[in-house]
Motif scaffolding. Structure first.
Motif, PDB file in Angstrom:
ATOM      1  N   ILE A 191       0.430 -24.854 -24.233  1.00  0.00           N
ATOM      2  CA  ILE A 191       1.642 -25.447 -24.803  1.00  0.00           C
ATOM      3  C   ILE A 191       2.405 -24.517 -25.741  1.00  0.00           C
ATOM      4  N   PRO A 192       1.766 -23.765 -26.643  1.00  0.00           N
ATOM      5  CA  PRO A 192       2.568 -22.912 -27.532  1.00  0.00           C
ATOM      6  C   PRO A 192       3.459 -21.930 -26.779  1.00  0.00           C
ATOM      7  N   ARG A 193       2.934 -21.297 -25.754  1.00  0.00           N
ATOM      8  CA  ARG A 193       3.745 -20.355 -24.976  1.00  0.00           C
ATOM      9  C   ARG A 193       4.820 -21.097 -24.180  1.00  0.00           C
ATOM     10  N   MET A 194       4.494 -22.264 -23.687  1.00  0.00           N
ATOM     11  CA  MET A 194       5.458 -23.080 -22.964  1.00  0.00           C
ATOM     12  C   MET A 194       6.643 -23.416 -23.875  1.00  0.00           C
ATOM     13  N   VAL A 195       6.358 -23.850 -25.095  1.00  0.00           N
ATOM     14  CA  VAL A 195       7.403 -24.185 -26.062  1.00  0.00           C
ATOM     15  C   VAL A 195       8.256 -22.956 -26.358  1.00  0.00           C
ATOM     16  N   GLU A 196       7.606 -21.833 -26.607  1.00  0.00           N
ATOM     17  CA  GLU A 196       8.332 -20.597 -26.913  1.00  0.00           C
ATOM     18  C   GLU A 196       9.287 -20.212 -25.786  1.00  0.00           C
ATOM     19  N   MET A 197       8.802 -20.264 -24.555  1.00  0.00           N
ATOM     20  CA  MET A 197       9.641 -19.876 -23.414  1.00  0.00           C
ATOM     21  C   MET A 197      10.805 -20.844 -23.223  1.00  0.00           C
ATOM     22  N   LEU A 198      10.573 -22.127 -23.416  1.00  0.00           N
ATOM     23  CA  LEU A 198      11.655 -23.108 -23.273  1.00  0.00           C
ATOM     24  C   LEU A 198      12.693 -22.943 -24.386  1.00  0.00           C
ATOM     25  N   GLU A 199      12.230 -22.700 -25.600  1.00  0.00           N
ATOM     26  CA  GLU A 199      13.165 -22.505 -26.706  1.00  0.00           C
ATOM     27  C   GLU A 199      13.988 -21.232 -26.527  1.00  0.00           C
ATOM     28  N   GLN A 200      13.408 -20.206 -25.917  1.00  0.00           N
ATOM     29  CA  GLN A 200      14.162 -18.992 -25.605  1.00  0.00           C
ATOM     30  C   GLN A 200      15.279 -19.279 -24.596  1.00  0.00           C
ATOM     31  N   ARG A 201      15.121 -20.343 -23.850  1.00  0.00           N
ATOM     32  CA  ARG A 201      16.136 -20.747 -22.863  1.00  0.00           C
ATOM     33  C   ARG A 201      17.041 -21.843 -23.424  1.00  0.00           C
ATOM     34  N   ALA A 202      17.027 -22.009 -24.739  1.00  0.00           N
ATOM     35  CA  ALA A 202      17.929 -22.890 -25.490  1.00  0.00           C
ATOM     36  C   ALA A 202      17.624 -24.378 -25.349  1.00  0.00           C
ATOM     37  N   PHE A 203      16.386 -24.727 -25.001  1.00  0.00           N
ATOM     38  CA  PHE A 203      15.974 -26.128 -25.027  1.00  0.00           C
ATOM     39  C   PHE A 203      15.449 -26.454 -26.420  1.00  0.00           C
ATOM     40  N   ALA A 204      15.593 -27.693 -26.832  1.00  0.00           N
ATOM     41  CA  ALA A 204      14.952 -28.194 -28.050  1.00  0.00           C
ATOM     42  C   ALA A 204      13.697 -28.925 -27.594  1.00  0.00           C
ATOM     43  N   VAL A 205      12.532 -28.479 -28.055  1.00  0.00           N
ATOM     44  CA  VAL A 205      11.263 -28.970 -27.523  1.00  0.00           C
ATOM     45  C   VAL A 205      10.419 -29.607 -28.617  1.00  0.00           C
ATOM     46  N   ASP A 206       9.920 -30.809 -28.328  1.00  0.00           N
ATOM     47  CA  ASP A 206       8.954 -31.489 -29.182  1.00  0.00           C
ATOM     48  C   ASP A 206       7.669 -31.664 -28.379  1.00  0.00           C
ATOM     49  N   THR A 207       6.549 -31.733 -29.071  1.00  0.00           N
ATOM     50  CA  THR A 207       5.269 -31.979 -28.412  1.00  0.00           C
ATOM     51  C   THR A 207       4.638 -33.239 -28.995  1.00  0.00           C
ATOM     52  N   HIS A 208       3.851 -33.913 -28.164  1.00  0.00           N
ATOM     53  CA  HIS A 208       3.194 -35.143 -28.620  1.00  0.00           C
ATOM     54  C   HIS A 208       1.918 -35.359 -27.810  1.00  0.00           C
ATOM     55  N   ALA A 209       0.791 -35.441 -28.517  1.00  0.00           N
ATOM     56  CA  ALA A 209      -0.484 -35.772 -27.874  1.00  0.00           C
ATOM     57  C   ALA A 209      -0.600 -37.289 -27.767  1.00  0.00           C
ATOM     58  N   ILE A 210      -1.092 -37.765 -26.637  1.00  0.00           N
ATOM     59  CA  ILE A 210      -1.204 -39.213 -26.459  1.00  0.00           C
ATOM     60  C   ILE A 210      -2.168 -39.816 -27.471  1.00  0.00           C
ATOM     61  N   GLN A 211      -3.086 -39.009 -27.995  1.00  0.00           N
ATOM     62  CA  GLN A 211      -4.032 -39.494 -28.998  1.00  0.00           C
ATOM     63  C   GLN A 211      -3.323 -39.863 -30.307  1.00  0.00           C
ATOM     64  N   ASP A 212      -2.072 -39.407 -30.475  1.00  0.00           N
ATOM     65  CA  ASP A 212      -1.306 -39.709 -31.691  1.00  0.00           C
ATOM     66  C   ASP A 212      -0.512 -41.008 -31.589  1.00  0.00           C
ATOM     67  N   GLY A 213      -0.703 -41.759 -30.513  1.00  0.00           N
ATOM     68  CA  GLY A 213      -0.049 -43.055 -30.379  1.00  0.00           C
ATOM     69  C   GLY A 213       1.230 -43.007 -29.568  1.00  0.00           C
ATOM     70  N   GLU A 214       2.030 -44.036 -29.733  1.00  0.00           N
ATOM     71  CA  GLU A 214       3.261 -44.181 -28.952  1.00  0.00           C
ATOM     72  C   GLU A 214       4.350 -43.249 -29.452  1.00  0.00           C
ATOM     73  N   ILE A 215       5.284 -42.940 -28.567  1.00  0.00           N
ATOM     74  CA  ILE A 215       6.453 -42.141 -28.918  1.00  0.00           C
ATOM     75  C   ILE A 215       7.658 -42.712 -28.177  1.00  0.00           C
ATOM     76  N   ASP A 216       8.795 -42.702 -28.833  1.00  0.00           N
ATOM     77  CA  ASP A 216      10.044 -43.157 -28.235  1.00  0.00           C
ATOM     78  C   ASP A 216      10.648 -42.001 -27.439  1.00  0.00           C
TER      79      ASP A 216
END
Length: 135
Positions: A23-48
């Motif tokens: 995931i860290p490299r995935m986030v870095e590569m996507l952000e280099q392509r001008a995406f705004a990226v958030d991460t969320h583990a399912i163990q942390d509960g629900e997300i909107d």
């Protein structure tokens, strides 16, 4: 008109920490392509997910990848029971496997399609021979 980056969510099952290896490299590569990226583990509960234009869903594929192929039962239940319908959302899937990916990607694509999303990409990573630049 000002530029507004497309927001993406990487949703993953954090069992054994396998997905966190890519995931860290995935986030870095996507952000280099001008995406705004958030991460969320399912163990942390629900997300909107309403504010996201796309999603990347990752799951470990434990064991031989046959009986224990991705998605994990926890990820499958989370997508089925917690996430709303994802009509026309673009979703990519990935699996990090121990020994063999088995049917992981096909099963994960089916899970996403059942929620009404469009599968835009799929990739599997061998835990012991990760090529994290291969996205």
């Amino acid at each position: 008109m000002p530029f507004t980056p497309i927001r993406l969510l990487i949703l993953f099952d954090n069992q054994r920490g396998y997905c966190e290896k890519v995931i860290p490299r995935m986030v870095e590569m996507l952000e280099q392509r001008a995406f705004a990226v958030d991460t969320h583990a399912i163990q942390d509960g629900e997300i909107d997910i309403d504010d996201y234009r796309g999603m990347i869903i990752g799951s470990p594929s434990l064991g031989l990848g046959i009986k224990s192929a991705a998605p994990t039962p926890e990820m499958e239940a989370y997508v089925r029971d917690v996430l709303p319908d994802m009509d026309d959302m673009g979703v990519a899937v990935f699996a990090v496997f121990e020994l063999h990916p088995g049917t992981a990607l096909d099963r994960m694509k089916g899970m996403v399609l059942d929620k009404g999303a469009d599968v835009v990409a799929a990739h599997e990573y061998g835990l012991f021979r990760l090529n994290i630049d291969d996205h």
